[in-house]
Write a protein that holds these residues in place. Structure first.
Motif, mmCIF file in Angstrom:
data_model
loop_
_atom_site.group_PDB
_atom_site.id
_atom_site.type_symbol
_atom_site.label_atom_id
_atom_site.label_comp_id
_atom_site.label_asym_id
_atom_site.label_seq_id
_atom_site.Cartn_x
_atom_site.Cartn_y
_atom_site.Cartn_z
ATOM 1 N N GLY A 170 0.915 -1.240 0.201
ATOM 2 C CA GLY A 170 -0.121 -0.068 -0.032
ATOM 3 C C GLY A 170 0.835 1.282 0.025
ATOM 4 O O GLY A 170 0.278 2.271 -0.592
ATOM 5 N N LEU A 171 1.879 1.203 0.649
ATOM 6 C CA LEU A 171 2.949 2.393 0.679
ATOM 7 C C LEU A 171 3.862 2.496 -0.595
ATOM 8 O O LEU A 171 4.839 3.049 -0.661
ATOM 9 N N GLN A 172 3.586 1.337 -1.459
ATOM 10 C CA GLN A 172 4.237 1.211 -2.883
ATOM 11 C C GLN A 172 5.817 0.891 -2.614
ATOM 12 O O GLN A 172 6.711 1.331 -3.578
ATOM 13 N N ARG A 173 6.053 0.558 -1.454
ATOM 14 C CA ARG A 173 7.359 0.008 -1.347
ATOM 15 C C ARG A 173 7.650 -1.638 -1.597
ATOM 16 O O ARG A 173 7.558 -2.252 -0.969
ATOM 17 N N HIS A 174 7.515 -1.764 -2.825
ATOM 18 C CA HIS A 174 7.255 -3.137 -3.402
ATOM 19 C C HIS A 174 8.324 -4.049 -3.194
ATOM 20 O O HIS A 174 8.141 -5.332 -3.269
ATOM 21 N N ARG B 21 15.131 -11.456 -11.557
ATOM 22 C CA ARG B 21 16.100 -10.769 -10.627
ATOM 23 C C ARG B 21 15.605 -10.497 -9.329
ATOM 24 O O ARG B 21 16.082 -10.840 -8.284
ATOM 25 N N TYR B 22 14.257 -9.702 -9.439
ATOM 26 C CA TYR B 22 13.823 -9.230 -7.965
ATOM 27 C C TYR B 22 13.075 -10.565 -7.204
ATOM 28 O O TYR B 22 13.374 -10.531 -5.986
ATOM 29 N N VAL C 2 2.688 -12.560 -4.279
ATOM 30 C CA VAL C 2 4.160 -12.779 -4.812
ATOM 31 C C VAL C 2 4.037 -12.367 -6.287
ATOM 32 O O VAL C 2 4.697 -11.366 -6.578
ATOM 33 N N GLU C 3 3.160 -12.928 -7.125
ATOM 34 C CA GLU C 3 2.994 -12.717 -8.378
ATOM 35 C C GLU C 3 2.559 -11.398 -8.763
ATOM 36 O O GLU C 3 2.928 -10.484 -9.659
ATOM 37 N N ARG C 4 1.699 -11.035 -7.959
ATOM 38 C CA ARG C 4 0.915 -9.419 -8.072
ATOM 39 C C ARG C 4 2.127 -8.343 -7.937
ATOM 40 O O ARG C 4 2.139 -7.443 -8.615
ATOM 41 N N VAL C 5 2.925 -8.402 -6.762
ATOM 42 C CA VAL C 5 3.722 -7.502 -6.467
ATOM 43 C C VAL C 5 4.940 -7.607 -7.512
ATOM 44 O O VAL C 5 5.365 -6.376 -7.939
ATOM 45 N N LEU C 6 5.409 -8.557 -7.868
ATOM 46 C CA LEU C 6 6.454 -8.826 -8.722
ATOM 47 C C LEU C 6 5.660 -8.212 -10.223
ATOM 48 O O LEU C 6 6.743 -7.296 -10.952
#
Length: 605
Positions: A206-210, A577-578, A235-239
């Motif tokens: 939510g804070l965009q600290r992905h 990578r991430y 995990v997939e969504r944030v990636l």
């Protein structure tokens, strides 16, 4: 994707590199495992901290988060796995559901007079009331009650912080910073607290600290032994969010540059050689510069050719044929560097000067395909045929577009037409065989390849791509033999050899014998010849993951991202990578999990 020749195998080869990981992920941990394996059905843990097995969860009475219709006016709950699911309530608690939730905080004097057990009991009662308030979606009241529990408890309890975090995340607007603070406290007390990890990850997202959110969702997924489908999906969504944003940022700031020698040489090889354009006698300065550019192109000195053609177009080129040729060449280089809009302008100017210049029309079709407009691409092919219906390059490249669109039968017809007009162009024969193979005509495909091998005994490409078809059929020994022959033929070239047969050989050896060392040596040799070969870098990165060399894999995936030509290729490299970085962070935070994690990865292979 431009309609490139089969010799430009890098995109397809990279796809195979990444698919072989999912097929052979013996030592792969979370990076590819989460992406490829996903998770089983999710059951909310009923413990206050670390996860339990699915059987244990079912035994404790936990269940999947519900997704039924909300009652009119009901508030949605962002954290469906809220505090009420933290622990099973004893029967006595269930009878207190109607108790007044308004309570008075204890004074310091009153607390000082209580025993440890009395303070424990009081804290538990505040927590019970907080659970009741949370169930009624009275999040502010619930947060206050958990705060009281924290204040009176004789020792810090992670569940109180995590429960209060669940309240904060459901407030309007969500208090993400407070969620992070509370989950930090909970995780200091219990690093294996999966719910706190998930809640902190939600707040960080939510804070965009992905990057941090990915770290926490990854850790939660592993600690839950890949059974938490919700965490795997997160995990997939944030990636996706992280890599899309990063790719956009990189592409916006990246200076245009030529791709690897392997890619550029393959693209130019897709067009039959032509005589140089006519110029005045004596040639002008611009004419001479252009002819030098064409000589550099023939010598496969692409940076020099690019520099010279740019110089020539700033000088006095004497004939419209020569200027059209220069615009075609500069437009091609711009297309290869990803400058599609200016490439289109140059190619269209070339056509305006010389409407019969079918190669510029064919390359305009490539631009339209890159822009996702196949109908305009076919219009360009039709215009080229109207100018010269006997140009075999038109049909070859139209076949490539149809191949990209999975119209393999129509593609084969165009390749056949191209070879009927000029049967000395090896790629038309190769691509015909590949199209037949894709159409399911195995016998015809193999027969076409055998004829091509006989007709072009000194060309490496038929050996290499026949080897790919053999590899696809798991005929490993024969495939390696073909790749080795291709490598031998490439080594006899006067200029830089094509390194893709080396990469293919490495993959084949790995799939055949699981020989990581031999595969690595092939790719390292390829990079010694062409340091910017993306396929070799991608393969080495995946092999590093296979061996658990996560730091090396991260470095290689970063290099692959630097070399990526298109946004999809860049996003793919950044994703690995991430994901690998998140895995590395997990290993540093939970060093004792290394052996268990490897065992889980092996079980998933």
């Amino acid at each position: 994707m431009p309609p490139t020749p089969p010799a430009d195998a890098a995109p397809g080869l990279i796809d195979r590199v990444q698919s072989f990981v999912s097929e052979n992920r013996t030592a792969l941990l979370v990076g590819a495992a989460v992406l490829a394996a996903g998770g089983a059905a999710y059951y909310a843990s009923s413990s206050s901290s670390s996860s339990s097995s699915g059987a244990e969860r079912k035994k404790k009475g936990s269940s999947k988060p519900t997704s039924g219709k909300k009652k009119p006016g009901a508030k949605s709950v962002k954290d469906a796995d809220g505090p009420i699911l933290e622990e099973r309530k004893p029967k006595a608690v269930a009878e207190e559901s109607n108790e007044d939730l308004e309570v008075v905080a204890q004074t310091p004097e009153a607390l000082a007079a209580m025993s440890v057990d009395e303070r424990k009991e009081l804290a538990a009662s505040y927590k019970t009331k907080g659970n009741t308030a949370y169930t009624s979606k009275k999040f502010a009241a619930a947060a206050r009650l958990y705060t009281l529990a924290i204040e009176v408890s004789p020792k810090p309890e992670p569940v109180y912080y995590s429960n209060r975090a669940a309240c904060y995340i459901n407030m309007t607007p969500p208090l993400y910073d407070k969620v992070v603070e509370d989950c930090d406290e909970a995780l200091k007390l219990d690093p294996n607290y999966v719910k706190a990890l998930n809640r902190r990850a939600m707040a960080l997202e939510g804070l965009q600290r992905h990057v941090e959110a990915l770290r926490d969702f990854t850790a939660a997924t592993i600690l839950d032994k890949f059974t938490n489908q919700s965490a795997s999906q997160s995990v997939e969504r944030v990636l996706k969010k992280l890599t899309s944003a990063k790719a956009t940022e990189i592409l916006a700031s990246r200076e245009p540059r030529l791709p690897s020698y392997t890619f550029v040489s393959a693209y130019f090889a897709a067009f039959r050689p032509r005589a140089p354009p006519k110029v005045s006698e004596p040639p002008s300065t611009g004419d001479n510069t252009l002819l030098l550019a064409l000589d550099a192109l023939k010598a496969e000195d692409y940076p020099h050719a690019l520099s010279l053609v740019n110089e020539a177009l700033g000088q006095d080129i004497s004939t419209k044929e020569a200027r059209a040729e220069a615009l075609n060449l500069r437009g091609t280089f711009r297309f290869l560097t990803g400058n599609v809009a200016e490439a289109q302008t140059d190619l269209q100017d070339s056509i305006n000067l010389l409407p019969s210049f079918t190669q510029s029309l064919v390359k305009v079709a490539s631009v339209h395909m890159e822009q996702g407009d196949p109908s305009k691409a076919f219009e360009a092919f039709d215009a080229a045929i109207a100018q010269n219906p006997d140009d075999p390059d038109i049909y070859y490249h139209r076949g490539q577009v149809l191949f990209i669109m999975n119209e393999f039968g129509d593609a084969a017809e165009n390749y056949t037409k191209s070879t009927s007009l000029d049967d000395g162009f090896v790629f038309s024969h190769i691509q015909l065989a590949v199209a037949q193979y894709k159409s399911g005509n195995l016998a015809n495909s193999m027969a076409t390849f055998r004829r091509t091998l006989k007709s072009f005994p000194n060309r490496s490409e038929p050996q290499n791509y026949y080897g790919e078809l053999l590899l696809d059929q798991s005929r490993f020994e024969e495939a390696v033999e073909k790749f080795e022959k291709a490598v031998e033929l490439e080594s006899n070239k006067p200029h830089h050899p094509n390194v893709l047969p080396l990469v293919n050989k490495g993959l084949a050896i790995y799939q055949w014998k699981q020989d990581l060392g031999a595969a690595e040596r092939c790719c390292t040799e390829a990079l010694g010849i062409d340091p910017e070969c993306e396929a070799a870098v991608a393969t080495l990165a995946q092999l590093s993951l296979q061996q658990g060399s996560i730091e090396k894999a991260v470095e290689l995936f970063s290099r692959q991202a630097d070399l990526a030509r298109s946004e999809p290729e860049l996003v793919s490299a950044l994703t690995y990578r991430y994901a690998s970085e998140a895995q590395l962070e997990f290993m540093k935070t939970y060093p004792g999990m290394a052996a268990e994690l490897r065992a889980m990865a092996m079980a998933m292979s």
